[in-house]
Motif scaffolding. Sequence first.
Motif, mmCIF file in Angstrom:
data_model
loop_
_atom_site.group_PDB
_atom_site.id
_atom_site.type_symbol
_atom_site.label_atom_id
_atom_site.label_comp_id
_atom_site.label_asym_id
_atom_site.label_seq_id
_atom_site.Cartn_x
_atom_site.Cartn_y
_atom_site.Cartn_z
ATOM 1 N N PRO A 174 0.817 -1.232 0.000
ATOM 2 C CA PRO A 174 0.000 0.000 0.000
ATOM 3 C C PRO A 174 0.846 1.274 0.000
ATOM 4 N N LEU A 175 1.970 1.250 0.768
ATOM 5 C CA LEU A 175 2.822 2.434 0.824
ATOM 6 C C LEU A 175 3.427 2.714 -0.561
ATOM 7 N N GLY A 176 3.845 1.654 -1.231
ATOM 8 C CA GLY A 176 4.398 1.812 -2.577
ATOM 9 C C GLY A 176 3.356 2.319 -3.555
ATOM 10 N N TYR A 177 2.139 1.828 -3.407
ATOM 11 C CA TYR A 177 1.060 2.264 -4.284
ATOM 12 C C TYR A 177 0.760 3.749 -4.062
ATOM 13 N N TYR A 178 0.798 4.152 -2.792
ATOM 14 C CA TYR A 178 0.584 5.576 -2.473
ATOM 15 C C TYR A 178 1.690 6.435 -3.084
ATOM 16 N N VAL A 179 2.938 5.969 -2.965
ATOM 17 C CA VAL A 179 4.072 6.714 -3.538
ATOM 18 C C VAL A 179 3.913 6.838 -5.046
#
Length: 562
Positions: A174-179
């Motif tokens: 999820p963090l990568g997707y947000y980035v």
Amino acid sequence: MRNLKNSRNNQVQDIISVVKITSLLFSIIGFFTFFFESKLSNKYAITTLASYLVTITMGLLAVAYLFWVFSTSNKIDVRYEYILKIFDSSLFVIFFIAVICVTGSYQSNYKFLFLFIIIASTIEYGMRHGMIVAITASSIILAMDLILVPTITINQYFQNDLVLAGVFILTAWPLGYYVKIEGEHIKRLEDLINEDGLTGVYNHRYFYEAMKEKFAIAEKENEYLAMVFIDLDYFKHYNDLNGHQKGDLVLKTVGGILKESVGEKDIVARYGGEEFAILLPNNSEIQATEVGERIRKSIEKTYFHGEENQPNGKVTVSIGISVYPDKAKSDIDLIKSADDALYRAKFFNKNRVEIYSSILDELKNDIEEEHIDLITSIKTLISVINAKDKYTYGHVERVVAYSRLFAEELCLSEEDKKNLVYGAYMHDIGKINISKEILNKKMPLTKDEWEILKQHSENGIEIIKPVNSLQEIAPLILHHHERYDGMGYPDQMKGDNIPFLVRVLTIVDSFDAMTSHRPYNKRKTYDEAIEELKRCSGTQFDPIMTKKFIETIKKNMHEFQH
């Protein structure tokens, strides 16, 4: 926008650095706690001195890493960025493995340390890299559980670490997707800010930012940087006949052609109105000329609505090219020289590619070696005059262009052609001593101001006096305001007593003055200026040369009016 982006990146890097430093500090705490407990329980035969040494070493490593991170921020060559990614992440993974092994292996409470590098890697390098680190970390801790845990029916460590591995992956994903979403959003905002809304190419503001950046690289790497200016011919005429909506469609189509005609690293921008600019990093003059010709031919072959009513019968462009370091020594020089080349392309025929060439560069070939520096100084003086008086700059360029053309029509000798052109270029050099207020005054000059302005002819002679090779053009500088009837200045010369080339230059100089925007005069049309030349023939101007000049202008009028 570039400054804001750099500021944001710096802030993100600072946050990432804090995360990594925090993980190192937790590792130190883990070492210290484990060794302290081990000493009390005598479980491990490690001396107090060894415990302190290990703890101090880890602390020094953390400080060293902190210093390295902040001292190299934004200084890493992009060519080594991928290697840095691998090295940075691998270093932390190896370090955390060591911490986990020392603090109890599969029993360690410090497996969570992997979360720090997963978070930092994902924010810094994106989801793909973060997932790789997360999967690597998960594989390591689960492998420890399977290999090192004694054979038991229920492997509680594996079950617990399976959950932890899930946390690792669910953190990176999820963090990568947000980035990724944030990056796309920022890119879109950049496009909105940097792009010209109509044509889809970069805008004027971004062009200047890119110009400074590309020029700095070219200067540092000792590479070429080519500048290409493109201007649509007779675009006002097209808009007047077809309307601004059709005109906008032409601009949009041309913008698309320009982007298709250059490489990914090249910068295409709308410079203003119907003018475009292209930066070609590491392109020589020959390569830039090939690009310019490709663009010119592509636009000429493209059909535009109503183009059959254009003076050329087609929608065409004029192109000016200059290249650093051959033709310019600074970014400002590069822009100005490319603009000069464009001016010549439009002045002669249009629908052509013109490479910048300096009259003073030509003059250096005919000048004594010891006076080369003085010629460079004269070039600087002319630049200063241009900055003080915008009219003088355009006026000089046009008078030079008219003089070249008229010299060809008169079949002058090569020496006379050169002298006429050099004289046309430097005839107003004495204006360096005239104040900006007088040069740009919109109201009629007072008697005293007029007397000051009239001194520019004699001032010009003083400037070129040290250069023997320029004495041939001295009469053109001194006497270009003499009149055929003897009423001119500074020496009230009359008729054929005025040198022949001076009489030619006087006509050219006056014709451009009449057909140009000036602070104190209303611009005349070409036809009106021709009538004025006729009226003043025999009084202000040589009648024979006036007649021939009028014939030259009429013959080439379609090339001049734009």
